[in-house]
Design a protein around this motif. Structure first.
Motif, PDB file in Angstrom:
ATOM      1  N   CYS A  26       6.979   6.403  13.214  1.00  0.00           N
ATOM      2  CA  CYS A  26       8.323   5.906  12.946  1.00  0.00           C
ATOM      3  C   CYS A  26       9.314   7.057  13.029  1.00  0.00           C
ATOM      4  N   ASP A  27      10.596   6.708  13.082  1.00  0.00           N
ATOM      5  CA  ASP A  27      11.653   7.711  13.221  1.00  0.00           C
ATOM      6  C   ASP A  27      12.373   7.998  11.920  1.00  0.00           C
ATOM      7  N   GLU A  28      12.083   7.246  10.874  1.00  0.00           N
ATOM      8  CA  GLU A  28      12.782   7.422   9.594  1.00  0.00           C
ATOM      9  C   GLU A  28      11.769   7.439   8.455  1.00  0.00           C
ATOM     10  N   ALA A  29      12.198   8.036   7.324  1.00  0.00           N
ATOM     11  CA  ALA A  29      11.379   8.067   6.112  1.00  0.00           C
ATOM     12  C   ALA A  29      12.292   7.852   4.918  1.00  0.00           C
ATOM     13  N   PRO A  30      11.749   7.392   3.791  1.00  0.00           N
ATOM     14  CA  PRO A  30      12.573   7.248   2.587  1.00  0.00           C
ATOM     15  C   PRO A  30      13.278   8.553   2.239  1.00  0.00           C
ATOM     16  N   ALA A  31      14.439   8.440   1.633  1.00  0.00           N
ATOM     17  CA  ALA A  31      15.284   9.605   1.375  1.00  0.00           C
ATOM     18  C   ALA A  31      14.585  10.646   0.519  1.00  0.00           C
ATOM     19  N   ASP A  32      13.817  10.205  -0.492  1.00  0.00           N
ATOM     20  CA  ASP A  32      13.169  11.183  -1.364  1.00  0.00           C
ATOM     21  C   ASP A  32      12.071  11.948  -0.625  1.00  0.00           C
ATOM     22  N   ILE A  33      11.368  11.266   0.261  1.00  0.00           N
ATOM     23  CA  ILE A  33      10.317  11.928   1.032  1.00  0.00           C
ATOM     24  C   ILE A  33      10.932  12.898   2.029  1.00  0.00           C
ATOM     25  N   LEU A  34      11.985  12.475   2.706  1.00  0.00           N
ATOM     26  CA  LEU A  34      12.655  13.364   3.647  1.00  0.00           C
ATOM     27  C   LEU A  34      13.213  14.595   2.945  1.00  0.00           C
ATOM     28  N   ALA A  35      13.754  14.410   1.754  1.00  0.00           N
ATOM     29  CA  ALA A  35      14.287  15.548   1.000  1.00  0.00           C
ATOM     30  C   ALA A  35      13.180  16.549   0.669  1.00  0.00           C
ATOM     31  N   ALA A  36      12.017  16.052   0.259  1.00  0.00           N
ATOM     32  CA  ALA A  36      10.906  16.949  -0.063  1.00  0.00           C
ATOM     33  C   ALA A  36      10.417  17.686   1.175  1.00  0.00           C
ATOM     34  N   LEU A  37      10.433  17.016   2.309  1.00  0.00           N
ATOM     35  CA  LEU A  37       9.947  17.632   3.542  1.00  0.00           C
ATOM     36  C   LEU A  37      10.913  18.682   4.090  1.00  0.00           C
ATOM     37  N   GLU A  91       0.837  -1.188   0.000  1.00  0.00           N
ATOM     38  CA  GLU A  91       0.000   0.000   0.000  1.00  0.00           C
ATOM     39  C   GLU A  91       0.878   1.246   0.000  1.00  0.00           C
ATOM     40  N   ARG A  92       0.341   2.313  -0.541  1.00  0.00           N
ATOM     41  CA  ARG A  92       1.090   3.553  -0.500  1.00  0.00           C
ATOM     42  C   ARG A  92       1.126   4.067   0.934  1.00  0.00           C
ATOM     43  N   ARG A  93       2.296   4.469   1.368  1.00  0.00           N
ATOM     44  CA  ARG A  93       2.500   5.026   2.691  1.00  0.00           C
ATOM     45  C   ARG A  93       2.764   6.523   2.570  1.00  0.00           C
ATOM     46  N   TYR A  94       2.100   7.284   3.386  1.00  0.00           N
ATOM     47  CA  TYR A  94       2.246   8.743   3.399  1.00  0.00           C
ATOM     48  C   TYR A  94       2.901   9.127   4.723  1.00  0.00           C
ATOM     49  N   TYR A  95       3.939   9.944   4.659  1.00  0.00           N
ATOM     50  CA  TYR A  95       4.707  10.299   5.837  1.00  0.00           C
ATOM     51  C   TYR A  95       4.404  11.743   6.237  1.00  0.00           C
ATOM     52  N   ARG A  96       3.748  11.857   7.372  1.00  0.00           N
ATOM     53  CA  ARG A  96       3.465  13.197   7.887  1.00  0.00           C
ATOM     54  C   ARG A  96       4.501  13.567   8.932  1.00  0.00           C
ATOM     55  N   PRO A  97       5.260  14.648   8.729  1.00  0.00           N
ATOM     56  CA  PRO A  97       6.225  15.074   9.746  1.00  0.00           C
ATOM     57  C   PRO A  97       5.486  15.532  10.998  1.00  0.00           C
ATOM     58  N   LEU A  98       6.061  15.230  12.151  1.00  0.00           N
ATOM     59  CA  LEU A  98       5.456  15.583  13.423  1.00  0.00           C
ATOM     60  C   LEU A  98       6.234  16.743  14.040  1.00  0.00           C
ATOM     61  N   PRO A  99       5.806  17.968  13.751  1.00  0.00           N
ATOM     62  CA  PRO A  99       6.530  19.117  14.280  1.00  0.00           C
ATOM     63  C   PRO A  99       6.380  19.200  15.789  1.00  0.00           C
ATOM     64  N   THR A 103      10.074  25.458  11.912  1.00  0.00           N
ATOM     65  CA  THR A 103       9.563  24.332  12.682  1.00  0.00           C
ATOM     66  C   THR A 103      10.448  23.109  12.494  1.00  0.00           C
ATOM     67  N   GLY A 104      10.799  22.469  13.601  1.00  0.00           N
ATOM     68  CA  GLY A 104      11.596  21.256  13.525  1.00  0.00           C
ATOM     69  C   GLY A 104      10.737  20.012  13.659  1.00  0.00           C
ATOM     70  N   PHE A 105      11.279  18.884  13.190  1.00  0.00           N
ATOM     71  CA  PHE A 105      10.601  17.599  13.376  1.00  0.00           C
ATOM     72  C   PHE A 105      11.643  16.493  13.475  1.00  0.00           C
ATOM     73  N   SER A 106      11.270  15.455  14.212  1.00  0.00           N
ATOM     74  CA  SER A 106      12.191  14.340  14.419  1.00  0.00           C
ATOM     75  C   SER A 106      11.577  12.991  14.102  1.00  0.00           C
ATOM     76  N   GLY A 107      10.277  12.959  13.851  1.00  0.00           N
ATOM     77  CA  GLY A 107       9.614  11.705  13.566  1.00  0.00           C
ATOM     78  C   GLY A 107       8.451  11.891  12.633  1.00  0.00           C
ATOM     79  N   PHE A 108       7.755  10.788  12.374  1.00  0.00           N
ATOM     80  CA  PHE A 108       6.714  10.782  11.353  1.00  0.00           C
ATOM     81  C   PHE A 108       5.505   9.986  11.823  1.00  0.00           C
ATOM     82  N   GLU A 109       4.362  10.414  11.333  1.00  0.00           N
ATOM     83  CA  GLU A 109       3.148   9.620  11.407  1.00  0.00           C
ATOM     84  C   GLU A 109       2.951   9.009  10.030  1.00  0.00           C
ATOM     85  N   VAL A 110       2.833   7.708   9.978  1.00  0.00           N
ATOM     86  CA  VAL A 110       2.684   7.012   8.700  1.00  0.00           C
ATOM     87  C   VAL A 110       1.209   6.703   8.491  1.00  0.00           C
TER      88      VAL A 110
END
Length: 330
Positions: free
Chosen positions: A43-54, A4-12, A26-33
């Motif tokens: 989770c504490d990590e996200a794919p590199a392309d998603i993190l780059a966009a964020l 399934e497609r996973r969407y990563y929401r940064p948790l500021p 605003t800083g963030f250290s984790g994600f809501e998937v």
């Protein structure tokens, strides 16, 4: 969530952070998937392309940096706006909003409130051009229109941005106008047309459905020759959405940073504020507008489209002082 497609929401959040959201305050250290039909996970990590966009800083819009919250003043050059139609001289109001500290203005000649009908092109042009000419050269001016002919006339009169509530769904010629002019565009999500958009709107998952729709609008704009650095997205609060839909989007609005564009939020004086805040008169919804604005600022939203510029500016200054965040002042 396999397959399934996973969407990563940064948790500021406050305090030290691993990353800066969109290069801003605003800083963030984790994600809501998020995934359709599944409860949220963390989770504490996200794919590199998603993190780059964020995390990537957003490009300035016609010289206006996106490293702090920006206030877009609303100028309704219409007799039938839901909030203040016909109650003031639009050119004088534009000047007053600039004096109050607006970073940019959004000037529209066609009401897109629920139930509104389409305005002829000539009438819309006749409404917005005098306002644009009155304040041209003083700040970034956006024309709030769905129509290519109106946009072309407005750009000639001093507008430097196009804000299309249909996200290029209404007029297929508008993307070409924007691409040739080389101006920023705001692509909003709406379900249906103003005349019928509040007739029982439905979604599978409103937060994710709006994300996908905005993603498709961005791809269409890029295909027309508009680079992503000139695209802003707006989830369209109140446009083909129930109160529950609107609140769901507002709770998780930081998700839309994953699209790699600045976010514009338009909640000023809207119906959900009146309903939840027990304020039937639109002009009495300033406190509720400020509350939602500050909640969105905490999630890194860059542009806030409002009627009461002075009130919002004051609120942002207090927010800055309390958070001791020098990057977020106005």
């Amino acid at each position: 969530m396999s397959g399934e497609r996973r969407y990563y929401r940064p948790l500021p959040g406050p305090g030290p952070a691993r990353w800066r959201l969109a290069g801003g305050w605003t800083g963030f250290s984790g994600f809501e998937v998020l995934a359709r039909g599944r409860p949220p996970e963390h989770c504490d990590e996200a794919p590199a392309d998603i993190l780059a966009a964020l995390a990537a800083p957003r490009a300035p819009l016609a010289g206006l940096t996106m490293d702090r919250p920006r206030i877009m003043g609303i100028v309704n050059a219409t007799p039938d706006s839901f909030s203040d139609g016909g109650q003031y001289d639009p050119a004088a109001q534009a000047e007053a909003l600039l004096d109050a500290g607006a970073d940019l203005l959004d000037i529209g000649g066609e009401s897109t409130r629920p139930g509104a009908t389409e305005v002829p092109v000539a009438d819309e042009i006749a409404r917005v051009l005098p306002v644009l000419r009155a304040v041209a050269g003083h700040t970034l001016l956006s024309v709030d229109t769905r129509k290519a002919e109106v946009a072309e006339a407005a750009l000639s009169a001093g507008a430097g941005m196009i804000n299309d509530v249909s996200g290029f769904d209404f007029d297929t010629d508008l993307p070409g106008v924007a691409a040739r002019a080389g101006v920023p565009v705001c692509l909003m999500h709406a379900q249906g047309l103003p005349a019928d958009m509040q007739d029982d709107p439905r979604y599978g998952d409103v937060v994710l459905d709006v994300y996908d729709a905005l993603e498709a609008r961005i791809a269409r704009a890029e295909a027309a020759g508009i680079p992503r650095r000139r695209i802003i997205v707006d989830p369209g609060i109140g446009f083909g959405k129930t109160e529950a839909h609107n609140l769901a989007i507002l709770r998780r609005i930081s998700l839309y940073h994953g699209l790699g564009c600045p976010i514009l939020l338009g909640v000023s004086r809207k119906r959900l504020i009146g309903s939840i805040g027990d304020s039937p008169v639109a002009t009495g919804r300033g406190p509720g507008t400020l509350a939602l604005t500050l909640a969105a600022v905490a999630q890194g939203v860059q542009i806030h489209r409002v009627h009461d510029v002075a009130q919002i500016r004051q609120g942002l200054r207090l927010w800055q002082a309390v958070t001791n965040n020098d990057e977020a002042g106005t």
